[in-house]
Design a protein around this motif. Structure first.
Motif, PDB file in Angstrom:
ATOM      1  N   VAL A  83      72.392 246.392 -44.609  1.00 16.10           N
ATOM      2  CA  VAL A  83      72.942 246.350 -45.968  1.00 16.10           C
ATOM      3  C   VAL A  83      72.270 247.434 -46.794  1.00 16.10           C
ATOM      4  CG1 VAL A  83      73.159 244.960 -48.072  1.00 16.10           C
ATOM      5  CG2 VAL A  83      73.443 243.871 -45.832  1.00 16.10           C
ATOM      6  N   ALA A  84      73.083 248.215 -47.497  1.00 22.21           N
ATOM      7  CA  ALA A  84      72.548 249.238 -48.402  1.00 22.21           C
ATOM      8  C   ALA A  84      72.916 248.865 -49.827  1.00 22.21           C
ATOM      9  CB  ALA A  84      73.135 250.606 -48.047  1.00 22.21           C
ATOM     10  N   LEU A  85      71.905 248.677 -50.673  1.00 22.97           N
ATOM     11  CA  LEU A  85      72.156 248.367 -52.087  1.00 22.97           C
ATOM     12  C   LEU A  85      72.230 249.685 -52.852  1.00 22.97           C
ATOM     13  CD1 LEU A  85      69.630 245.404 -52.645  1.00 22.97           C
ATOM     14  CD2 LEU A  85      72.002 245.322 -51.813  1.00 22.97           C
ATOM     15  N   TRP A 100      68.386 239.389 -44.274  1.00 17.52           N
ATOM     16  CA  TRP A 100      68.493 240.843 -44.058  1.00 17.52           C
ATOM     17  C   TRP A 100      67.131 241.546 -44.076  1.00 17.52           C
ATOM     18  CZ3 TRP A 100      72.712 242.463 -41.939  1.00 17.52           C
ATOM     19  CH2 TRP A 100      73.852 241.648 -42.053  1.00 17.52           C
ATOM     20  N   GLN A 101      66.107 240.770 -43.859  1.00 20.52           N
ATOM     21  CA  GLN A 101      64.762 241.342 -43.849  1.00 20.52           C
ATOM     22  C   GLN A 101      64.683 242.522 -42.876  1.00 20.52           C
ATOM     23  OE1 GLN A 101      61.705 238.829 -42.225  1.00 20.52           O
ATOM     24  NE2 GLN A 101      60.107 239.779 -43.440  1.00 20.52           N
ATOM     25  N   HIS A 102      64.126 243.625 -43.335  1.00 19.37           N
ATOM     26  CA  HIS A 102      63.994 244.863 -42.548  1.00 19.37           C
ATOM     27  C   HIS A 102      65.322 245.574 -42.312  1.00 19.37           C
ATOM     28  CE1 HIS A 102      60.156 242.929 -40.961  1.00 19.37           C
ATOM     29  NE2 HIS A 102      59.813 243.889 -41.795  1.00 19.37           N
ATOM     30  N   LEU A 138      62.597 249.022 -48.585  1.00 20.77           N
ATOM     31  CA  LEU A 138      63.088 247.783 -47.980  1.00 20.77           C
ATOM     32  C   LEU A 138      63.113 246.710 -49.060  1.00 20.77           C
ATOM     33  CD1 LEU A 138      61.057 247.804 -44.640  1.00 20.77           C
ATOM     34  CD2 LEU A 138      63.495 248.281 -44.930  1.00 20.77           C
ATOM     35  N   VAL A 139      64.084 245.825 -48.982  1.00 18.28           N
ATOM     36  CA  VAL A 139      64.239 244.821 -50.031  1.00 18.28           C
ATOM     37  C   VAL A 139      63.493 243.546 -49.657  1.00 18.28           C
ATOM     38  CG1 VAL A 139      65.890 243.414 -51.326  1.00 18.28           C
ATOM     39  CG2 VAL A 139      66.446 245.783 -50.722  1.00 18.28           C
ATOM     40  N   THR A 140      62.688 243.093 -50.610  1.00 16.93           N
ATOM     41  CA  THR A 140      62.003 241.805 -50.471  1.00 16.93           C
ATOM     42  C   THR A 140      62.428 240.931 -51.653  1.00 16.93           C
ATOM     43  OG1 THR A 140      60.113 242.635 -51.700  1.00 16.93           O
ATOM     44  CG2 THR A 140      60.003 242.804 -49.298  1.00 16.93           C
ATOM     45  N   ALA A 141      61.837 239.755 -51.744  1.00 13.50           N
ATOM     46  CA  ALA A 141      62.271 238.810 -52.780  1.00 13.50           C
ATOM     47  C   ALA A 141      61.941 239.300 -54.193  1.00 13.50           C
ATOM     48  CB  ALA A 141      61.643 237.448 -52.526  1.00 13.50           C
TER      49      ALA A 141
END
Ligand code: GAR
Length: 209
Positions: A83-85, A100-102, A138-141
């Protein structure tokens, strides 16, 4: 090729950059879905014209987890592996982030960890910084947090306003995001079928401490 879903809320210039980079034969990813929490996002029209499947629904009045379950189902249906934000201006539920971690990257218009959140260019000007820039992470919470994969520094010139600077930072974003995503899917690549099997298994496990 790795299958990428792009999430947008607005104009979608970064989406366009990701999409056009993907047209190169040697690009290791393809865009399989553009999804939005804003049915009026201009980027959706371009995706549609480029024959990329789109999904859109307003999040208004919806519980965050319920909305993320729906957008998540659209992403699963598209069999995306990443997933790309790209200007997705909405917090994601912890469940979605964990799924979607990592495998979920975000572009942000600052040299993180500086200036998380909004008005990043104005804040860089107000602070008298010599450079602004952009980061892919990378997206985290946490918002605009997570491991930074790549950054581009953008010099601030005399007479820059938040608008002129933001426009230049966007040029840098359009270079950085496709290149970093391509590098990431190449380096961190497990077959998508394996990933989904592992995820299913992990989700089926009873909770531990
Ligand atoms: C981009 O500049 C992106 O970095 C920013 O929104 C803009 C979207 O523009 N994202 C964030 O601020 C996330 N915290 P675009 O729709 O033209 O790509």
């Amino acid at each position: 090729k790795a299958r990428v879903a792009i999430l947008i809320s607005g104009t979608g210039t970064n989406m366009a950059a990701l999409l056009y980079a993907a047209k190169a034969d040697d690009c290791p990813y393809e865009v399989v879905l553009v999804a939005s929490n804003n049915p009026d996002a201009p980027g959706l029209r371009l995706a549609d014209a480029e024959n990329i499947p789109t999904w859109a629904k307003s999040h208004k009045g919806m519980d965050r987890a319920a909305f993320d379950t729906e957008i998540g189902a659209a992403i699963e249906d598209a069999q995306a592996g990443y997933v790309a934000l790209a200007g997705y201006m909405r917090l994601l539920s912890p469940e979605f982030v964990a799924r979607w971690q990592h495998r979920m990257l975000n572009i942000h218009p600052s040299l993180l960890p500086k200036y998380k959140g909004l008005d990043t260019c104005q804040r860089a000007l107000d602070a008298g910084d010599s450079h602004a820039g952009c980061s892919v992470h990378l997206v985290t919470a946490e918002v605009d947090d997570g491991e930074v994969l790549a950054q581009t520094k953008v010099a601030i010139t005399d007479g820059d306003t938040a608008e002129t600077l933001a426009r230049r930072v966007q040029f840098a974003e359009h270079q950085l995001f496709p290149r970093t995503l391509a590098r990431w899917v190449t380096r961190y690549h497990a077959p998508d079928w394996l990933l989904s099997e592992v995820t299913k298994y992990a989700l089926a496990l009873p909770e531990t401490e």
